[in-house]
Design a protein around this motif. Structure first.
Motif, PDB file in Angstrom:
ATOM      1  N   ASN A  13    -132.453  -4.881  -8.803  1.00  0.00           N
ATOM      2  CA  ASN A  13    -132.576  -4.369  -7.441  1.00  0.00           C
ATOM      3  C   ASN A  13    -132.665  -5.513  -6.441  1.00  0.00           C
ATOM      4  OD1 ASN A  13    -134.207  -1.726  -8.896  1.00  0.00           O
ATOM      5  ND2 ASN A  13    -132.737  -1.309  -7.258  1.00  0.00           N
ATOM      6  N   THR A  14    -132.335  -5.210  -5.188  1.00  0.00           N
ATOM      7  CA  THR A  14    -132.343  -6.242  -4.145  1.00  0.00           C
ATOM      8  C   THR A  14    -133.694  -6.297  -3.442  1.00  0.00           C
ATOM      9  OG1 THR A  14    -131.592  -4.748  -2.396  1.00  0.00           O
ATOM     10  CG2 THR A  14    -129.890  -5.818  -3.744  1.00  0.00           C
ATOM     11  N   LYS A  16    -134.120  -6.034  -0.292  1.00  0.00           N
ATOM     12  CA  LYS A  16    -134.129  -4.961   0.701  1.00  0.00           C
ATOM     13  C   LYS A  16    -134.586  -3.650   0.065  1.00  0.00           C
ATOM     14  CE  LYS A  16    -131.127  -2.658   4.074  1.00  0.00           C
ATOM     15  NZ  LYS A  16    -129.751  -2.611   4.649  1.00  0.00           N
ATOM     16  N   GLU A  17    -134.081  -3.357  -1.116  1.00  0.00           N
ATOM     17  CA  GLU A  17    -134.467  -2.134  -1.821  1.00  0.00           C
ATOM     18  C   GLU A  17    -135.951  -2.157  -2.192  1.00  0.00           C
ATOM     19  OE1 GLU A  17    -130.250  -0.983  -4.018  1.00  0.00           O
ATOM     20  OE2 GLU A  17    -131.558  -2.527  -4.901  1.00  0.00           O
ATOM     21  N   GLY A  57    -132.269 -13.979   0.634  1.00  0.00           N
ATOM     22  CA  GLY A  57    -131.794 -13.004   1.597  1.00  0.00           C
ATOM     23  C   GLY A  57    -132.151 -11.591   1.169  1.00  0.00           C
ATOM     24  N   LEU A  58    -131.924 -10.653   2.062  1.00  0.00           N
ATOM     25  CA  LEU A  58    -132.263  -9.261   1.779  1.00  0.00           C
ATOM     26  C   LEU A  58    -131.426  -8.685   0.644  1.00  0.00           C
ATOM     27  CD1 LEU A  58    -132.748  -7.801   5.381  1.00  0.00           C
ATOM     28  CD2 LEU A  58    -134.506  -8.512   3.743  1.00  0.00           C
ATOM     29  N   GLU A  59    -130.240  -9.251   0.431  1.00  0.00           N
ATOM     30  CA  GLU A  59    -129.375  -8.751  -0.635  1.00  0.00           C
ATOM     31  C   GLU A  59    -129.553  -9.537  -1.937  1.00  0.00           C
ATOM     32  OE1 GLU A  59    -127.816  -5.978  -0.297  1.00  0.00           O
ATOM     33  OE2 GLU A  59    -128.458  -5.867   1.801  1.00  0.00           O
ATOM     34  N   SER A  60    -130.514 -10.471  -1.944  1.00  0.00           N
ATOM     35  CA  SER A  60    -130.780 -11.240  -3.162  1.00  0.00           C
ATOM     36  C   SER A  60    -131.473 -10.365  -4.202  1.00  0.00           C
ATOM     37  CB  SER A  60    -131.657 -12.452  -2.852  1.00  0.00           C
ATOM     38  OG  SER A  60    -131.038 -13.312  -1.930  1.00  0.00           O
ATOM     39  N   SER A  61    -131.324 -10.730  -5.462  1.00  0.00           N
ATOM     40  CA  SER A  61    -132.023 -10.028  -6.541  1.00  0.00           C
ATOM     41  C   SER A  61    -133.514 -10.355  -6.488  1.00  0.00           C
ATOM     42  CB  SER A  61    -131.447 -10.467  -7.891  1.00  0.00           C
ATOM     43  OG  SER A  61    -132.299 -10.078  -8.954  1.00  0.00           O
TER      44      SER A  61
END
Length: 349
Positions: A13-14, A16-17, A57-61
């Motif tokens: 999951n990222t 952000k999630e 970043g927000l899209e990083s794992s």
């Protein structure tokens, strides 16, 4: 315990999630699990903030942010042990695992202020205690002192601390001693009713004498046991498994005192010197759904194994609840002496 459905994540999951999960979750962190619900770690808002400061970043794992060694408790841990962990680590919630799998989150505040629950506790305390004579010549076995109080007093206290305060005692031998000591239960913070067995009813037969049928799932426990089983976890396990009956079971090892000769087709295939065999045995603690009462004949001797066999025959779900915490069946003199030796270390004074 709180459910984990709204706070679980997977390592892929990222960020952000994860932030969304934590923001809308019922606790202050997310749990990281695999597809089999094995707990891989936890993730807090602080972990995420530190990751963002490092440039994620927000899209990083989230994988590099996971605390892979969280403080956890086992489903068989006592309330005192969980509180000890929480105080030591200054935690408000603790993940609860069973065989490595995450089953829920324990909110420590619920432990500190347990609410009285409607589930009845039925204690079987009518036995003669013949194997403990002469100690039981004048006193029923559940009223023998272990530590600084009767066995039955400790049992009542242990149920009450989890909020189970509606108690029925099935009595027979020297019942007046039990009634005089406990009365209506008010001074112990519980409510106690009594069911008198006028004849031997077995380990399940007395359930047919209940004046009112329980509306909710209920406990049944032998009155000569000392244990620190977490009754709340037994209750939750029973509900979550949709069982008709849940049986507390323990592993019991028995060593054969001789060399065992294995024979096949009139030939010796192997010899084992004093092997140990393992079994699962009933711990004398059960949780039932009210429907089980339909299968107990009225006013006759009826044992618990017979009842459970009938439930299985009728196709009902009967599940084991494995216990590894302290448990002692006080049936013989050496067990009574052992109980007195161990009481303070397990229960305090």
């Amino acid at each position: 315990m709180k459910k984990i459905d709204d706070i679980k994540l997977h390592p892929g999951n990222t960020v952000k999630e994860a932030m969304a999960i934590i923001d809308r979750g019922s606790v202050q962190f997310a749990v990281i699990v695999d597809d089999d619900l094995k707990l891989l770690g936890v993730l807090t808002d602080g972990d995420i903030r530190r990751g963002l400061l490092r440039g994620l970043g927000l899209e990083s794992s989230i994988e590099s942010l996971i605390n892979k060694h969280p403080v956890v408790a086992n489903i068989n841990d006592t309330k005192e042990r969980i509180l000890e962990l929480a105080n030591e680590k200054k935690l408000h919630q603790i993940p609860i695992i069973s065989n490595g799998k995450l089953i829920g989150i324990q909110d420590i505040r619920e432990f500190l202020a347990p609410k009285n629950k409607p589930n009845k506790v039925i204690l079987m305390v009518g036995g003669l205690g013949t194997r403990l004579r002469p100690l039981t010549n004048d006193v029923p076995k559940p009223m023998l002192d272990v530590g600084n109080k009767p066995i039955l007093h400790t049992i009542v206290e242990n149920f009450a601390k989890y909020g189970y305060t509606d108690i029925i005692m099935c009595v027979n031998y020297k019942s007046e001693i039990i009634k005089e000591y406990f009365g209506d239960g008010d001074k112990f913070g519980v409510k106690i009713e009594y069911v008198l067995e006028n004849q031997r009813m077995g380990t399940a037969g007395a359930l047919s004498l209940l004046q009112k049928r329980p509306k909710d799932d209920f406990f049944v426990m032998n009155g000569d046991l000392l244990t620190n089983v977490n009754f709340e976890y037994l209750h939750e396990y029973h509900k979550d498994s949709n069982a008709c009956a849940s049986i507390c079971v323990r592993k019991y090892d028995m060593q054969v005192p001789y060399g065992v000769v294995n024979v096949r087709a009139n030939k010796v295939t192997s010899i084992e010197e004093k092997p140990t065999q393992s079994f699962f045995v009933s711990a004398g603690i059960y949780m039932f759904s009210p429907v089980v009462l339909d299968f107990i004949p009225k006013g006759v001797f009826y044992d618990m194994p017979t009842l459970l066999a009938e439930l299985l025959k009728q196709g009902f779900a009967v599940h084991p609840f494995f216990i590894r915490e302290y448990w002692l069946d006080i049936g013989k003199m050496d067990e009574y002496r052992r109980a007195n030796d161990e009481y303070e270390g397990v229960f305090g004074l």
